[in-house]
Design a protein around this motif. Structure first.
Motif, short mmCIF file in Angstrom:
data_model
loop_
_atom_site.label_atom_id
_atom_site.label_comp_id
_atom_site.label_asym_id
_atom_site.label_seq_id
_atom_site.Cartn_x
_atom_site.Cartn_y
_atom_site.Cartn_z
N THR A 30 0.85 -1.19 0.00
CA THR A 30 0.00 0.00 0.00
C THR A 30 0.89 1.24 0.00
O THR A 30 1.22 1.77 1.06
CB THR A 30 -0.95 0.02 1.22
OG1 THR A 30 -0.17 -0.19 2.40
CG2 THR A 30 -2.00 -1.05 1.12
N PRO A 31 1.31 1.68 -1.19
CA PRO A 31 2.23 2.82 -1.27
C PRO A 31 1.61 4.13 -0.81
O PRO A 31 2.33 5.04 -0.41
CB PRO A 31 2.60 2.89 -2.75
CG PRO A 31 1.48 2.20 -3.46
CD PRO A 31 0.97 1.16 -2.51
N GLU A 32 0.29 4.21 -0.86
CA GLU A 32 -0.43 5.38 -0.34
C GLU A 32 -1.86 4.97 -0.04
O GLU A 32 -2.33 3.93 -0.49
CB GLU A 32 -0.37 6.55 -1.33
CG GLU A 32 -0.99 6.25 -2.68
CD GLU A 32 -0.77 7.37 -3.67
OE1 GLU A 32 -1.67 8.23 -3.79
OE2 GLU A 32 0.29 7.40 -4.32
N LYS A 33 -2.53 5.81 0.72
CA LYS A 33 -3.91 5.50 1.11
C LYS A 33 -4.79 5.36 -0.14
O LYS A 33 -4.74 6.19 -1.04
CB LYS A 33 -4.44 6.62 2.00
CG LYS A 33 -5.81 6.34 2.57
CD LYS A 33 -6.24 7.46 3.51
CE LYS A 33 -7.68 7.30 3.90
NZ LYS A 33 -7.89 6.71 5.17
N VAL A 35 -4.61 3.01 -2.43
CA VAL A 35 -3.91 2.42 -3.58
C VAL A 35 -3.30 1.08 -3.17
O VAL A 35 -2.61 0.99 -2.16
CB VAL A 35 -2.78 3.35 -4.10
CG1 VAL A 35 -2.02 2.69 -5.24
CG2 VAL A 35 -3.33 4.70 -4.52
N ASN A 37 -0.79 -1.86 -4.63
CA ASN A 37 0.18 -2.24 -5.65
C ASN A 37 0.31 -3.76 -5.59
O ASN A 37 0.90 -4.29 -4.64
CB ASN A 37 1.53 -1.57 -5.39
CG ASN A 37 2.59 -1.98 -6.40
OD1 ASN A 37 2.29 -2.65 -7.38
ND2 ASN A 37 3.81 -1.58 -6.17
N GLN A 93 -3.97 3.39 -11.55
CA GLN A 93 -3.59 4.72 -11.08
C GLN A 93 -2.82 5.43 -12.16
O GLN A 93 -2.07 4.89 -12.89
CB GLN A 93 -2.74 4.63 -9.81
CG GLN A 93 -2.39 5.98 -9.28
CD GLN A 93 -1.56 5.92 -8.00
OE1 GLN A 93 -0.84 4.97 -7.79
NE2 GLN A 93 -1.67 6.93 -7.18
#
Length: 93
Positions: A30-33, A35, A37, A93
């Motif tokens: 989870t590279p960012e809230k 999202v 991967n 994304q």
């Protein structure tokens, strides 16, 4: 064959429990809230070629859609699936 797939959020993966305590998995980061991967897919050799990886990937993508998240496909199996299933393009994304 349809497999039961569970989301193990603690381990950041979608898992199918198989015979002999084996598992197949679709792992993510989870590279960012909001999202996910998808980083790799693993299916034990004796289960390969039976559509299990595709079921894992579909399950993961359906989860992303349900949560209104976006997806990054670092895993080559997920990249291939997305090319073959344009209905999921809007999740990228």
């Amino acid at each position: 064959m349809d497999y039961t797939i569970i989301h193990e959020e603690k381990y950041q993966q979608f898992t199918a429990k198989l015979d002999n305590e084996e598992e197949a998995e679709l792992a993510y980061a989870t590279p960012e809230k909001g999202v996910l991967n998808f980083t790799h897919t693993f299916v034990p050799e004796s289960y390969r070629g039976k559509g299990l990886a595709q079921q894992l990937i579909k399950h993961g993508l359906d989860y992303v859609r349900e949560k209104e998240f976006k997806v990054i496909a670092s895993c080559t199996a997920v990249q291939k699936y997305l090319k073959q299933h344009s209905e999921y393009e809007d999740l990228l994304q």
